[in-house]
Design a protein around this motif. Structure first.
Motif, PDB file in Angstrom:
ATOM      1  N   ASN B  85       1.276  -7.087   3.854  1.00  0.00           N
ATOM      2  CA  ASN B  85       0.920  -5.896   4.611  1.00  0.00           C
ATOM      3  C   ASN B  85       0.295  -6.252   5.949  1.00  0.00           C
ATOM      4  O   ASN B  85       0.531  -5.597   6.950  1.00  0.00           O
ATOM      5  CB  ASN B  85      -0.063  -5.028   3.823  1.00  0.00           C
ATOM      6  CG  ASN B  85       0.659  -4.068   2.922  1.00  0.00           C
ATOM      7  OD1 ASN B  85       1.370  -3.201   3.401  1.00  0.00           O
ATOM      8  ND2 ASN B  85       0.508  -4.235   1.641  1.00  0.00           N
ATOM      9  N   ALA B 134      -4.940   8.338  -3.553  1.00  0.00           N
ATOM     10  CA  ALA B 134      -3.959   8.031  -4.601  1.00  0.00           C
ATOM     11  C   ALA B 134      -3.847   9.197  -5.570  1.00  0.00           C
ATOM     12  O   ALA B 134      -2.753   9.576  -5.990  1.00  0.00           O
ATOM     13  CB  ALA B 134      -4.362   6.760  -5.345  1.00  0.00           C
ATOM     14  N   MET B 137      -1.978  12.179  -3.929  1.00  0.00           N
ATOM     15  CA  MET B 137      -0.530  11.964  -3.839  1.00  0.00           C
ATOM     16  C   MET B 137       0.131  12.160  -5.196  1.00  0.00           C
ATOM     17  O   MET B 137       1.212  12.743  -5.294  1.00  0.00           O
ATOM     18  CB  MET B 137      -0.235  10.571  -3.280  1.00  0.00           C
ATOM     19  CG  MET B 137      -0.546  10.494  -1.802  1.00  0.00           C
ATOM     20  SD  MET B 137       0.248   9.114  -0.991  1.00  0.00           S
ATOM     21  CE  MET B 137      -0.474   7.740  -1.826  1.00  0.00           C
ATOM     22  N   ARG B 142       3.965  13.232  -4.718  1.00  0.00           N
ATOM     23  CA  ARG B 142       4.501  12.578  -3.533  1.00  0.00           C
ATOM     24  C   ARG B 142       4.598  11.069  -3.672  1.00  0.00           C
ATOM     25  O   ARG B 142       4.820  10.380  -2.682  1.00  0.00           O
ATOM     26  CB  ARG B 142       3.601  12.881  -2.338  1.00  0.00           C
ATOM     27  CG  ARG B 142       3.691  14.320  -1.912  1.00  0.00           C
ATOM     28  CD  ARG B 142       2.952  14.479  -0.625  1.00  0.00           C
ATOM     29  NE  ARG B 142       2.911  15.866  -0.217  1.00  0.00           N
ATOM     30  CZ  ARG B 142       2.151  16.305   0.776  1.00  0.00           C
ATOM     31  NH1 ARG B 142       1.377  15.446   1.408  1.00  0.00           N
ATOM     32  NH2 ARG B 142       2.152  17.568   1.117  1.00  0.00           N
ATOM     33  N   LEU B 143       4.402  10.555  -4.883  1.00  0.00           N
ATOM     34  CA  LEU B 143       4.409   9.095  -5.036  1.00  0.00           C
ATOM     35  C   LEU B 143       5.747   8.514  -4.624  1.00  0.00           C
ATOM     36  O   LEU B 143       5.830   7.382  -4.161  1.00  0.00           O
ATOM     37  CB  LEU B 143       4.101   8.715  -6.483  1.00  0.00           C
ATOM     38  CG  LEU B 143       2.651   8.919  -6.901  1.00  0.00           C
ATOM     39  CD1 LEU B 143       2.466   8.540  -8.352  1.00  0.00           C
ATOM     40  CD2 LEU B 143       1.724   8.091  -6.032  1.00  0.00           C
ATOM     41  N   GLY B 144       6.818   9.282  -4.802  1.00  0.00           N
ATOM     42  CA  GLY B 144       8.145   8.761  -4.484  1.00  0.00           C
ATOM     43  C   GLY B 144       8.537   8.984  -3.037  1.00  0.00           C
ATOM     44  O   GLY B 144       9.595   8.533  -2.613  1.00  0.00           O
ATOM     45  N   ASN B 145       7.700   9.717  -2.288  1.00  0.00           N
ATOM     46  CA  ASN B 145       8.066  10.033  -0.902  1.00  0.00           C
ATOM     47  C   ASN B 145       8.185   8.795  -0.043  1.00  0.00           C
ATOM     48  O   ASN B 145       7.543   7.783  -0.304  1.00  0.00           O
ATOM     49  CB  ASN B 145       7.033  10.972  -0.281  1.00  0.00           C
ATOM     50  CG  ASN B 145       7.205  12.393  -0.765  1.00  0.00           C
ATOM     51  OD1 ASN B 145       7.876  12.622  -1.760  1.00  0.00           O
ATOM     52  ND2 ASN B 145       6.596  13.325  -0.085  1.00  0.00           N
ATOM     53  N   ARG B 146       8.976   8.916   1.007  1.00  0.00           N
ATOM     54  CA  ARG B 146       9.239   7.746   1.826  1.00  0.00           C
ATOM     55  C   ARG B 146       8.022   7.361   2.659  1.00  0.00           C
ATOM     56  O   ARG B 146       7.891   6.204   3.064  1.00  0.00           O
ATOM     57  CB  ARG B 146      10.443   8.010   2.717  1.00  0.00           C
ATOM     58  CG  ARG B 146      10.944   6.761   3.361  1.00  0.00           C
ATOM     59  CD  ARG B 146      12.047   6.108   2.617  1.00  0.00           C
ATOM     60  NE  ARG B 146      13.201   6.861   2.743  1.00  0.00           N
ATOM     61  CZ  ARG B 146      13.893   7.198   3.861  1.00  0.00           C
ATOM     62  NH1 ARG B 146      13.689   6.881   4.807  1.00  0.00           N
ATOM     63  NH2 ARG B 146      14.871   7.889   3.983  1.00  0.00           N
ATOM     64  N   THR B 148       5.000   7.332   1.583  1.00  0.00           N
ATOM     65  CA  THR B 148       3.933   6.814   0.733  1.00  0.00           C
ATOM     66  C   THR B 148       3.626   5.330   0.958  1.00  0.00           C
ATOM     67  O   THR B 148       2.456   4.971   1.077  1.00  0.00           O
ATOM     68  CB  THR B 148       4.254   7.111  -0.747  1.00  0.00           C
ATOM     69  OG1 THR B 148       4.341   8.520  -0.893  1.00  0.00           O
ATOM     70  CG2 THR B 148       3.205   6.571  -1.665  1.00  0.00           C
ATOM     71  N   PRO B 149       4.641   4.442   1.057  1.00  0.00           N
ATOM     72  CA  PRO B 149       4.304   3.039   1.315  1.00  0.00           C
ATOM     73  C   PRO B 149       3.526   2.841   2.611  1.00  0.00           C
ATOM     74  O   PRO B 149       2.653   1.967   2.689  1.00  0.00           O
ATOM     75  CB  PRO B 149       5.668   2.348   1.403  1.00  0.00           C
ATOM     76  CG  PRO B 149       6.591   3.218   0.649  1.00  0.00           C
ATOM     77  CD  PRO B 149       6.082   4.612   0.830  1.00  0.00           C
ATOM     78  N   LEU B 152      -0.062   3.780   1.883  1.00  0.00           N
ATOM     79  CA  LEU B 152      -0.698   2.749   1.067  1.00  0.00           C
ATOM     80  C   LEU B 152      -1.005   1.505   1.878  1.00  0.00           C
ATOM     81  O   LEU B 152      -2.053   0.882   1.700  1.00  0.00           O
ATOM     82  CB  LEU B 152       0.197   2.397  -0.124  1.00  0.00           C
ATOM     83  CG  LEU B 152       0.332   3.498  -1.172  1.00  0.00           C
ATOM     84  CD1 LEU B 152       1.363   3.113  -2.205  1.00  0.00           C
ATOM     85  CD2 LEU B 152      -1.005   3.763  -1.851  1.00  0.00           C
ATOM     86  N   VAL B 156      -4.466  -0.469   2.330  1.00  0.00           N
ATOM     87  CA  VAL B 156      -4.636  -1.891   2.026  1.00  0.00           C
ATOM     88  C   VAL B 156      -5.313  -2.596   3.188  1.00  0.00           C
ATOM     89  O   VAL B 156      -6.257  -3.376   2.994  1.00  0.00           O
ATOM     90  CB  VAL B 156      -3.268  -2.558   1.743  1.00  0.00           C
ATOM     91  CG1 VAL B 156      -3.426  -4.057   1.624  1.00  0.00           C
ATOM     92  CG2 VAL B 156      -2.662  -2.004   0.481  1.00  0.00           C
ATOM     93  N   ILE B 318      10.187   7.192   9.918  1.00  0.00           N
ATOM     94  CA  ILE B 318      10.185   8.327   9.004  1.00  0.00           C
ATOM     95  C   ILE B 318      10.251   9.612   9.811  1.00  0.00           C
ATOM     96  O   ILE B 318       9.700   9.689  10.916  1.00  0.00           O
ATOM     97  CB  ILE B 318       8.932   8.268   8.107  1.00  0.00           C
ATOM     98  CG1 ILE B 318       9.172   7.197   7.047  1.00  0.00           C
ATOM     99  CG2 ILE B 318       8.636   9.589   7.439  1.00  0.00           C
ATOM    100  CD1 ILE B 318       7.961   6.652   6.449  1.00  0.00           C
ATOM    101  N   GLY B 322       7.631  13.902   7.365  1.00  0.00           N
ATOM    102  CA  GLY B 322       6.959  12.823   6.654  1.00  0.00           C
ATOM    103  C   GLY B 322       5.798  12.270   7.461  1.00  0.00           C
ATOM    104  O   GLY B 322       4.776  11.882   6.904  1.00  0.00           O
ATOM    105  N   ALA B 415      12.984  -2.469   2.872  1.00  0.00           N
ATOM    106  CA  ALA B 415      12.051  -3.058   1.922  1.00  0.00           C
ATOM    107  C   ALA B 415      12.633  -4.314   1.318  1.00  0.00           C
ATOM    108  O   ALA B 415      11.944  -5.245   1.018  1.00  0.00           O
ATOM    109  CB  ALA B 415      11.753  -2.045   0.822  1.00  0.00           C
TER     110      ALA B 415
END
Lengths: 161, 415
Positions: B85, B134, B137, B142-146, B148-149, B152, B156, B318, B322, B415
């Protein structure tokens, strides 16, 4: 037809996301949580970045869903089906089941539902044709054979807490 | 009455009321943190029910709470998460720091605070709450949303930045000279770098040393190791929290998983005690005077977080919706703002810092989930529907995915 491929994206602190784009250009993804849970996502048509559906599944629910998705699968817990309308199913007793420690005769299974209990699977062994004095325990898997309605009724009886 | 009896009654009453408050928060689906803070205010000096005997234990419990919060945070990440990251997202991290730390610093200068308090308040407004975010979300599906990474990875980077920032704060609060402070910082950076390197290289070895099939032994080993390292870190003026965080980073795989499950309840207990402790040391009467600055700061830093998230999501390719979602989600501040402010409160600088931080976090921990939910619809409405009117959307849905497909492939594969 190309083999569909899953791409994966790490989600630090949560787990990982696996994406699949179908032939019809619909996106599906599964978020694998580190605790073994899964979230199944389907994306909106008008905003492919956002989930239209997002369902959190436990490890057990995930296993049941995988079962249903398998091409060789027909219906839950089915061992075999005949053209005569008889079905056989595996029914598991929960650890907190009402029947834990009670004998098989108490369930009055055959009288109530007309099904036969062919065998009981306990840990690594199978006990064939258990009699009415057979003592059930939580975690036992009973193999029952009967009509569709009978097996449903048996599952209801055995599901008693 | 016997003093130990009084202690048990007081401490029991605190924990019980926290449990009841937590249930109340659960019913309305919001974070219990603000309620814990309010409970602390109620029990503290000038509150409704001043407590005396359990103060000392609560102070130690709070200390352990901070250590456990940071340990669990470290357990969430692997060293490779952090490094990758850092490599890919550092511009977003830098922008995040600049946009969100500066308003805090500016406010502190406006209020005429000293340099140390300025640096502390900058940290309070900078770090988002990974716990609250977390959860939000997950709740919003929305954990699967684009985006989200992207969210996160900003979290981090903030957590990694804490490992550098906390030692600086600790040194500043201890009032060390510039030379000694630089040495502390060098030690902190060196240790953090070393731990990351060791965790990347020999993570398996460390985990094997700690690993145990028996949960009881695992709990004792991990907890003991963490407290010991935290204590040594504190002794070296590096900050106990950072020591614990690095222990969390160093543990990986199954051990991290097991430790996570075992320590969660402990973390919940002591973290709650920590929030109460922070509230205890804040006089409710001192909050109204700082309410306006806190609100102003909350509004400004909500906007700067939205801008941060928008820019970071844009950088990751995005779409507009988003980007707004990423921005709105990042607004919530929570436990770490309180951890940073807590260091200053225990050191006893700037009396109005505690109340300001309390009010600020109370506002943002409540607003955060709302901005996460409503920023995107509002922004979409305000920026006009350049794409297509809603009436057309219903009929066009079939054709849309085709048109978007190239975009889809271009980014999903990155990814």
């Amino acid at each position: 037809m190309p083999v569909p491929r899953l791409s994966s994206t790490p989600l630090p602190g949560i787990g990982a996301r696996y994406d699949l784009t179908t032939r019809e250009h619909r996106r599906l993804s599964v978020v694998a949580h580190r605790d073994g849970g899964r979230t199944l996502n389907a994306y909106r048509n008008d905003d492919p970045d956002e989930c239209a559906l997002s369902v959190k599944l436990t490890a057990g629910e995930t296993a049941a869903l995988i079962d249903a998705l398998m091409p060789s699968h027909h219906s839950p817990n089915l061992l075999s089906t005949t053209d005569l309308g008889l079905v056989a199913e595996c029914i598991e007793l929960s650890s907190v089941s009402y029947w834990n420690g009670r004998v098989l005769g108490d369930t009055r299974m055959r009288t109530e539902t007309g099904v036969s209990i062919v065998a009981v699977l306990r840990r690594a062994e199978a006990i064939p044709s258990p009699g009415p004095e057979f003592r059930l325990a939580g975690g036992d898997i009973l193999i029952v054979i009967g009509t569709r309605e009978g097996v449903e009724a048996a599952a209801t009886i055995l599901g008693r807490d | 009455m016997h003093s130990s009896a009084v202690f048990l009654i007081e401490f029991g009453a605190i924990i019980l009321s926290l449990g009841l408050l937590g249930r109340f928060a659960g019913r309305f689906h919001f974070s219990p943190i603000p309620l814990y803070l309010l409970a602390g205010l109620a029990f503290g000096e000038g509150g409704l029910l001043p407590l005396g005997t359990s103060e000392e234990f609560v102070a130690i419990g709070a200390e352990i709470g901070v250590v456990l919060l940071l340990l669990m945070l470290g357990l969430e990440y692997t060293a490779s998460d952090l490094v990758s990251n850092l490599k890919t997202q550092y511009p977003a991290g830098l922008l995040d720091a600049a946009l969100n730390a500066l308003p805090g610093a500016a406010m502190a200068l406006l209020l005429g605070w000293g340099p140390v308090a300025t640096v502390v308040l900058a940290g309070v407004t900078w770090i988002s709450s990974s716990g609250v975010i977390a959860k939000v979300m997950g709740d919003l599906g929305r954990l699967g949303n684009r985006e989200t990474p992207v969210i996160l990875s900003i979290l981090v980077l903030e957590d990694l930045a804490m490992a550098v920032y906390l030692p600086i704060i600790t040194a500043l609060l201890a009032g060390v000279s510039l030379a000694a402070g630089s040495l502390t910082l060098a030690i902190a950076l060196g240790v953090a770098g070393l731990v990351l390197f060791v965790a990347l290289r020999y993570g398996r070895v460390i985990s094997r040393f700690v690993s145990s099939d028996d949960p009881e032994k695992l709990l004792l080993v991990v907890l003991g190791l963490t407290l010991l390292v935290a204590g040594i870190a504190q002794q070296l003026q590096v900050s106990a929290a950072v020591g614990a965080f690095l222990v969390g980073i160093a543990l990986s795989g199954e051990v991290a998983e097991g430790a996570h499950n075992l320590l969660s309840p402990l973390r919940d207990l002591f973290a709650a005690v920590f929030f109460v402790f922070f509230g205890l040391h804040t006089d409710p009467a001192s909050i109204p005077p700082v309410l306006l600055p806190a609100l102003a700061l909350a509004v400004v830093t909500a906007c700067t977080k939205i801008a941060t998230g928008y820019w970071a999501a844009k950088r990751a390719g995005i779409s507009a919706k988003g980007r707004w979602r990423a921005g709105g989600t990042l607004v919530a501040r929570g436990e770490f703002s309180i951890v940073i402010a807590g260091l200053a409160v225990t050191a006893g600088i700037e009396p109005s810092l505690g109340p300001l931080a309390t009010a600020y976090v109370l506002v943002l921990v409540i607003i955060g989930p709302l901005t996460a939910r409503y920023t995107e619809p509002l922004a979409t409405r305000l920026t006009g529907r350049r794409k297509q009117p809603p009436a057309a959307r219903a009929t066009k849905t079939e054709a849309l995915p085709e048109a978007l497909e190239p975009v889809d492939d271009g980014t999903a594969r990155r990814a």
